[in-house]
Design an enzyme around this catalytic site. Structure first.
Site, PDB file in Angstrom:
ATOM      1  N   GLU A  54       0.793  -1.237   0.000  1.00 42.99           N
ATOM      2  CA  GLU A  54       0.000   0.000   0.000  1.00 42.99           C
ATOM      3  C   GLU A  54       0.820   1.278   0.000  1.00 42.99           C
ATOM      4  O   GLU A  54       0.477   2.236   0.696  1.00 42.99           O
ATOM      5  CB  GLU A  54      -0.916  -0.025   1.224  1.00 42.99           C
ATOM      6  CG  GLU A  54      -0.194   0.023   2.596  1.00 42.99           C
ATOM      7  CD  GLU A  54       0.178  -1.323   3.187  1.00 42.99           C
ATOM      8  OE1 GLU A  54       0.379  -2.277   2.409  1.00 42.99           O
ATOM      9  OE2 GLU A  54       0.279  -1.432   4.420  1.00 42.99           O
ATOM     10  N   HIS A  89      -8.079  -3.993  -1.232  1.00 47.16           N
ATOM     11  CA  HIS A  89      -7.269  -4.103  -0.016  1.00 47.16           C
ATOM     12  C   HIS A  89      -6.210  -2.995   0.055  1.00 47.16           C
ATOM     13  O   HIS A  89      -6.118  -2.278   1.050  1.00 47.16           O
ATOM     14  CB  HIS A  89      -6.618  -5.497   0.031  1.00 47.16           C
ATOM     15  CG  HIS A  89      -5.767  -5.723   1.235  1.00 47.16           C
ATOM     16  ND1 HIS A  89      -6.208  -6.418   2.345  1.00 47.16           N
ATOM     17  CD2 HIS A  89      -4.502  -5.334   1.528  1.00 47.16           C
ATOM     18  CE1 HIS A  89      -5.251  -6.443   3.256  1.00 47.16           C
ATOM     19  NE2 HIS A  89      -4.200  -5.801   2.783  1.00 47.16           N
ATOM     20  N   GLU A  90      -5.434  -2.862  -0.988  1.00 48.92           N
ATOM     21  CA  GLU A  90      -4.354  -1.851  -0.942  1.00 48.92           C
ATOM     22  C   GLU A  90      -4.934  -0.444  -0.879  1.00 48.92           C
ATOM     23  O   GLU A  90      -4.395   0.428  -0.198  1.00 48.92           O
ATOM     24  CB  GLU A  90      -3.393  -2.015  -2.128  1.00 48.92           C
ATOM     25  CG  GLU A  90      -2.739  -3.390  -2.270  1.00 48.92           C
ATOM     26  CD  GLU A  90      -2.189  -3.972  -0.972  1.00 48.92           C
ATOM     27  OE1 GLU A  90      -1.840  -3.215  -0.051  1.00 48.92           O
ATOM     28  OE2 GLU A  90      -2.122  -5.214  -0.863  1.00 48.92           O
ATOM     29  N   HIS A 114      -6.034   0.449   2.629  1.00 44.95           N
ATOM     30  CA  HIS A 114      -4.923   0.850   3.504  1.00 44.95           C
ATOM     31  C   HIS A 114      -4.720   2.374   3.517  1.00 44.95           C
ATOM     32  O   HIS A 114      -4.092   2.898   4.443  1.00 44.95           O
ATOM     33  CB  HIS A 114      -3.617   0.201   3.035  1.00 44.95           C
ATOM     34  CG  HIS A 114      -3.344  -1.144   3.645  1.00 44.95           C
ATOM     35  ND1 HIS A 114      -3.336  -1.350   5.000  1.00 44.95           N
ATOM     36  CD2 HIS A 114      -3.017  -2.333   3.078  1.00 44.95           C
ATOM     37  CE1 HIS A 114      -3.025  -2.630   5.244  1.00 44.95           C
ATOM     38  NE2 HIS A 114      -2.832  -3.250   4.088  1.00 44.95           N
ATOM     39  N   GLU A 149      -3.788  -4.478   9.196  1.00 42.66           N
ATOM     40  CA  GLU A 149      -4.270  -5.512   8.275  1.00 42.66           C
ATOM     41  C   GLU A 149      -5.688  -5.999   8.590  1.00 42.66           C
ATOM     42  O   GLU A 149      -6.444  -6.337   7.683  1.00 42.66           O
ATOM     43  CB  GLU A 149      -3.283  -6.693   8.244  1.00 42.66           C
ATOM     44  CG  GLU A 149      -1.884  -6.323   7.745  1.00 42.66           C
ATOM     45  CD  GLU A 149      -1.848  -5.738   6.338  1.00 42.66           C
ATOM     46  OE1 GLU A 149      -2.848  -5.863   5.601  1.00 42.66           O
ATOM     47  OE2 GLU A 149      -0.812  -5.120   5.994  1.00 42.66           O
ATOM     48  N   ASP A 166       9.227 -10.856   9.141  1.00 45.73           N
ATOM     49  CA  ASP A 166       9.039 -11.595   7.882  1.00 45.73           C
ATOM     50  C   ASP A 166       8.723 -13.071   8.123  1.00 45.73           C
ATOM     51  O   ASP A 166       8.130 -13.735   7.277  1.00 45.73           O
ATOM     52  CB  ASP A 166      10.315 -11.547   7.021  1.00 45.73           C
ATOM     53  CG  ASP A 166      10.586 -10.152   6.496  1.00 45.73           C
ATOM     54  OD1 ASP A 166       9.665  -9.312   6.523  1.00 45.73           O
ATOM     55  OD2 ASP A 166      11.726  -9.915   6.061  1.00 45.73           O
ATOM     56  N   TYR A 217      -4.900 -10.510   9.629  1.00 47.49           N
ATOM     57  CA  TYR A 217      -5.836 -10.186   8.547  1.00 47.49           C
ATOM     58  C   TYR A 217      -7.252 -10.662   8.873  1.00 47.49           C
ATOM     59  O   TYR A 217      -8.169  -9.882   9.079  1.00 47.49           O
ATOM     60  CB  TYR A 217      -5.396 -10.862   7.240  1.00 47.49           C
ATOM     61  CG  TYR A 217      -4.135 -10.287   6.645  1.00 47.49           C
ATOM     62  CD1 TYR A 217      -4.198  -9.426   5.559  1.00 47.49           C
ATOM     63  CD2 TYR A 217      -2.879 -10.608   7.150  1.00 47.49           C
ATOM     64  CE1 TYR A 217      -3.057  -8.891   4.986  1.00 47.49           C
ATOM     65  CE2 TYR A 217      -1.733 -10.080   6.584  1.00 47.49           C
ATOM     66  CZ  TYR A 217      -1.830  -9.224   5.501  1.00 47.49           C
ATOM     67  OH  TYR A 217      -0.692  -8.692   4.953  1.00 47.49           O
TER      68      TYR A 217
HETATM   69  N1  BES Z   1       1.004  -4.424   3.749  1.00 47.00           N
HETATM   70  C1  BES Z   1       0.769  -5.712   3.233  1.00 47.00           C
HETATM   71  C2  BES Z   1       2.011  -6.456   2.862  1.00 47.00           C
HETATM   72  C3  BES Z   1       2.954  -6.682   4.018  1.00 47.00           C
HETATM   73  C4  BES Z   1       2.490  -6.998   5.281  1.00 47.00           C
HETATM   74  C5  BES Z   1       4.314  -6.605   3.808  1.00 47.00           C
HETATM   75  C6  BES Z   1       3.376  -7.207   6.328  1.00 47.00           C
HETATM   76  C7  BES Z   1       5.196  -6.811   4.839  1.00 47.00           C
HETATM   77  C8  BES Z   1       4.734  -7.110   6.110  1.00 47.00           C
HETATM   78  C9  BES Z   1      -0.187  -5.664   2.048  1.00 47.00           C
HETATM   79  O1  BES Z   1      -1.181  -4.704   2.161  1.00 47.00           O
HETATM   80  C10 BES Z   1      -0.901  -6.978   2.031  1.00 47.00           C
HETATM   81  O2  BES Z   1      -1.580  -7.247   2.983  1.00 47.00           O
HETATM   82  N2  BES Z   1      -0.751  -7.741   0.982  1.00 47.00           N
HETATM   83  C11 BES Z   1      -1.467  -8.986   0.836  1.00 47.00           C
HETATM   84  C12 BES Z   1      -2.759  -8.686   0.130  1.00 47.00           C
HETATM   85  C13 BES Z   1      -3.859  -9.630   0.326  1.00 47.00           C
HETATM   86  C14 BES Z   1      -4.214  -9.899   1.745  1.00 47.00           C
HETATM   87  C15 BES Z   1      -5.085  -9.119  -0.424  1.00 47.00           C
HETATM   88  C16 BES Z   1      -0.599  -9.928   0.041  1.00 47.00           C
HETATM   89  O3  BES Z   1       0.436  -9.474  -0.449  1.00 47.00           O
HETATM   90  O4  BES Z   1      -0.921 -11.072  -0.112  1.00 47.00           O
HETATM   91 ZN    ZN Z   2      -2.499  -5.272   3.757  1.00 48.96          ZN
END
Ligand code: BES
Ligand code: ZN
Length: 627
Positions: free
Chosen positions: A298, A322-323, A326, A345, A400, A408
Site C-alpha cells: 500500500e 485491499h491496498e 490501507h 491488516e 518476515d 488479517y
Molecule cells: N502491507 C501488506 C504487505 C505486508 C504486510 C508486507 C506485512 C510486509 C509485512 C499488504 O497490504 C498486504 O496485505 N498484501 C497482501 C494482500 C492480500 C491480503 C489481499 C498480500 O500481499 O498477499
Molecule cells: Zn495489507
C-alpha cells in the site's frame, strides 16, 4: 590521530549503551523475551531514539546504478531534539556503506554498531550543538534486503532492467539510513537519477506527464512511516483509469492492467463515501514484475501490485480494494509497532470485504468472506497458540517469519462481530470517526482499546463488553460464538464435490456452468487430502486444471497435486515456482514438497533455478524448505 571529539563520542556512546537499556542492549532483551515485561509502546524492531532526537523530514538524492546494483547518494535528515540534552542521533541501517556524515558541510563523527541478524546495524551520529540537519552519504549493498534489481530478462518487456523496493516491515533501513519505526512519521522529497530511458516512480506525488530525462523529483508532503517509502524504476508507462486513478506498468501489460483494474475509481469513490475523504490526492497502481514478493503493497498514492492478479476477469481484484483500503487503515492511521500489525491488516481486510460488496455485490462478498474464514481456520489449526494472538509478541523475531492470516482474517472477523452487534451503519460511523481521530498518527493496540472503551463500549454497553474485546485481542483461537461467514453460492459447490467424491457423478457430469473463480477455489480447497491418481486424472481432464491461467486456481490445484504426488502437473508446478516470486503463492508449495525426500529434491531443483530471480524475502522465507 584520534581526535578528542571522537574520544568524547566513543565515551558518550558507551555511556548511552549502559544507561539506556532501550538501545544497544536491545539484542539481549530480544534473546530473552519471556524474562522481561513487554513494553507495549516500544518498537522492538528499531534501534532509533525518536524520544530523544526525532527525524521529521528526509531529502534524498540518489543515483540508481544498474551495473553495480547500488543506490548511491545522500540522505539529508531534518531532526528535532525532543530532549534538549540529546547529542546522538541513532538511525537504523542494514548493509549500508556509510561514506560520510556532515552537518552544514562539516564532517561529524559517526559509528556503525555491530549487526543484528534481524535488525541490521544502529548508526550513531554525534550531533553538533547547533543545527537541525545531517547529510549522510552512502550506498546500498548489492543484496539489500529491501530492494530487487532485475535483469531485462526478468521483466515483461525483456529489454530494460528494473528496480523496486519493498520496505515493510523492517527493510527501509536497507536502502535509506533512517529511524525505521512506524512510530516515526516523516515527510520526504527526493531526486532520483536513472538511466535516461527509464522512469522512476515513488510513494509520493508522481506526475504522469513528467519528462523522461533520467532525473525525477518527488515530494511526499504528508508525514508517513518509513515502511511506506518506496521507489521503482523501469520501462514504465502510464495509463489513466479515472480522474484520480491510473496505472503504471511496462508497455506490454499496460492495457491489460488498466482493463483489469478499471473499477479502481469506483472503489475509491465508494470508500470515501463510507469512510471519509481520501487524504492522498491521486491513487495510482504500479504493476511489478512477477518476482514481487507480495500480492500488493500500500505505498501511499501508488500501490505496488503483483502482475499475478491480472486474470482477465477481475476475479482477483479484491487485492486492489485491499491496498486502497490501507489509505485509511494503515497509511492514515498506522500501527505503532509490528505487534500492532493487526490494526493495519485487520481493519484493512474488514474494509476490503465491504468495498468488494459495494462494487460487486453481496454474493461476491459472502464468497470471499468464506474463503478468508477458511484460510483463518487452516492457520488456527496449524499455528502455535502464541502466534494466534492479534497483539502478537514479536520480540526477538523477524516480522518476515511471522506472516500469517491471523492479523488479517481474525482481525476482520473481530470487527465483523462488532458490526453485527451494533449494526452496520453505527459501525461505519465509528470507523469514520476513528480514522479522523487518529489521522496521521501511529497507534498501539492499547490506544485502540482505550479509544474503544470511551466510544463503543460506552455507547453500546448492552451488547459489547471489555472481556470479549480482550479475548479477541489477547487470546489464541477464534472466540466461541464468533460470526461464521456463509455463502449460498458455495452450497451447490459442496453438493457437486460430494456427489463426485461419492462416485455418483463423473467429473464431466458435474454442472460447473457459470462457476466463478471463487467457486472453483472453494471446490478445490475443500477436497480431501488424499485423492487417487484416477480421480486427479479425471478432474484434470474434465477441467484442465493444470493448464489454468488463473494463478490462484493453479495454486490450489498444484497444492493438491503435490499432496498426492500427481506427476502430470509437475512440469507446470516447476514453471510456476520458477516464474512467480509472490511468497503467498509459492511458500505453501515449497512447504508441502519438503515433506518427502523426493518432493524436497524437486523443490530444490526449482528453487535453485528460481533463486537468481527471487526477491531476497522469498529466498529468505523458502530456503529452509530446500536445505
Ligand atoms: N502491507 C501488506 C504487505 C505486508 C504486510 C508486507 C506485512 C510486509 C509485512 C499488504 O497490504 C498486504 O496485505 N498484501 C497482501 C494482500 C492480500 C491480503 C489481499 C498480500 O500481499 O498477499
Ligand atoms: Zn495489507
Amino acid at each position: 590521530m584520534i581526535s578528542i571529539r571522537y574520544l568524547a563520542f566513543l565515551w558518550l556512546t558507551t555511556l548511552l549503551a549502559c544507561s539506556n537499556p532501550e538501545q544497544p542492549s536491545e539484542t539481549k532483551v530480544q534473546q530473552t523475551p519471556k524474562q522481561t515485561q513487554i513494553d507495549n509502546a516500544k518498537d522492538y524492531h528499531s534501534f532509533a531514539n525518536p524520544d530523544v532526537v526525532k527525524v521529521s523530514h528526509i531529502d534524498l538524492d540518489l543515483t540508481a546504478d544498474f551495473d553495480k546494483h547500488q543506490l548511491i547518494g545522500t540522505a539529508t535528515l531534518t531532526y528535532q531534539k525532543i530532549d534538549e540534552q540529546g547529542k546522538t542521533l541513532i538511525l537504523d541501517t542494514r548493509g549500508l556503506s556509510i561514506l560520510e556524515v556532515t552537518a552544514g558541510n562539516t564532517p561529524v563523527d559517526f559509528e556503525l554498531q555491530e549487526e543484528d541478524a534481524n535488525l541490521g546495524s544502529a548508526l550513531y551520529i554525534s550531533l553538533p550543538a547547533q543545527g537541525n540537519q545531517v547529510t549522510i552519504r552512502y550506498h546500498t549493498a548489492e543484496d539489500a534486503s529491501g530492494a530487487q534489481w532485475l535483469t531485462p530478462e526478468q521483466t515483461a518487456g525483456k529489454q530494460y532492467p528494473f528496480l523496486f523496493t519493498q520496505a515493510q516491515a523492517v527493510h527501509a533501513r536497507s536502502f535509506i539510513p533512517l529511524q525505521d519505526s512506524p512510530q516515526v512519521r516523516v515527510t520526504y522529497t527526493a531526486t532520483i537519477r536513472t538511466p535516461k530511458e527509464l522512469l522512476a516512480v515513488m510513494s509520493a506525488a508522481n506526475d504522469p506527464d513528467t519528462e523522461r530525462d533520467g532525473v525525477y523529483e518527488f515530494n511526499m508532503p504528508q508525514p508517513i512511516p518509513s515502511y511506506l517509502i518506496a521507489l521503482a524504476i523501469g520501462d514504465l508507462h502510464f495509463k489513466a483509469m479515472g480522474e484520480r486513478t491510473g496505472v503504471y506498468a511496462e508497455p506490454s501489460i499496460l492495457d491489460a492492467a488498466a482493463k483489469e483494474f478499471e473499477d479502481t475509481e469506483s472503489m475509491l469513490e465508494a470508500t470515501e463515501k463510507t469512510y471519509g475523504p481520501y487524504s492522498w490526492d491521486r491513487y495510482d497502481l504500479l504493476i511489478l514484475p512477477p518476482s514481487f514478493p507480495f500480492g500488493g503493497m500500500e505505498n501511499p498514492r501508488l500501490s505496488f501490485i503483483t502482475p499475478t492478479v491480472i486474470a482477465g476477469d477481475k476475479s482477483l481484484v479484491s487485492l486492489i480494494a485491499h491496498e486502497l483500503a490501507h489509505s485509511w487503515s494503515g497509511n492514515t492511521v498506522t500501527n505503532a509497532t509490528w505487534r500492532d500489525l493487526w490494526l493495519n491488516e485487520g481493519f484493512t481486510t474488514y474494509l476490503t470485504y465491504r468495498i468488494m460488496e459495494m462494487i460487486y455485490g453481496t454474493d461476491r462478498y459472502n464468497m470471499e468472506a468464506v474463503l478468508g474464514y477458511q484460510d483463518l481456520q487452516a492457520d488456527i489449526a496449524s499455528l502455535p497458540d502464541n502466534d494466534e494472538i492479534l497483539a502478537i509478541d514479536l520480540r526477538g523475531r523477524n516480522p518476515d517469519d511471522v506472516f500469517s492470516n491471523i492479523p488479517y482474517e481474525k482481525g476482520a472477523l473481530f470487527l465483523r462481530e462488532i458490526e453485527q452487534k451494533i449494526g452496520r451503519d453505527n459501525f461505519d460511523q465509528f470507523l469514520l470517526e476513528y480514522f479522523n481521530h487518529f489521522a496521521f498518527k501511529s497507534i498501539t493496540t492499547d490506544q485502540f482499546i482505550s479509544y474503544l472503551d470511551k466510544t463503543l463500549l460506552t455507547t453500546y454497553a448492552d451488547v459489547l463488553d471489555k472481556e470479549r474485546v480482550h479475548q479477541w485481542i489477547f487470546e489464541p483461537g477464534i472466540p466461541d460464538g464468533a460470526p461464521v461467514p456463509e455463502s449460498d453460492a458455495f452450497s451447490k459447490v459442496d453438493n457437486a464435490r460430494n456427489a463426485w467424491l461419492a462416485g455418483s457423478v463423473t467429473a464431466e457430469q458435474v454442472d460447473t456452468q457459470g462457476w466463478t473463480v471463487h467457486q472453483w477455489l472453494y471446490f478445490l480447497n475443500n477436497m480431501p487430502d488424499d485423492l487417487s491418481e484416477k480421480q486427479l486424472d479425471e478432474l484434470d481432464t474434465a477441467f484442465q486444471l493444470t493448464a489454468s491461467k488463473n494463478n490462484e486456481i493453479a495454486h490450489s490445484w498444484l497444492l493438491i497435486a503435490v499432496k498426492n504426488e500427481y506427476k502430470p502437473a509437475y512440469d507446470r508446478l516447476y514453471s510456476y515456482l520458477v516464474g512467480i516470486g509472490r511468497n503467498k503463492l509459492v511458500k505453501p508449495l515449497y512447504k508441502e514438497l519438503a515433506k518427502t525426500p523426493e518432493g524436497k529434491a524437486f523443490a530444490k531443483r526449482a528453487f535453485d533455478e528460481a533463486k537468481p530471480g527471487y526477491h531476497p524475502l522469498t529466498v529468505h522465507v523458502n530456503e529452509k524448505f530446500v536445505e
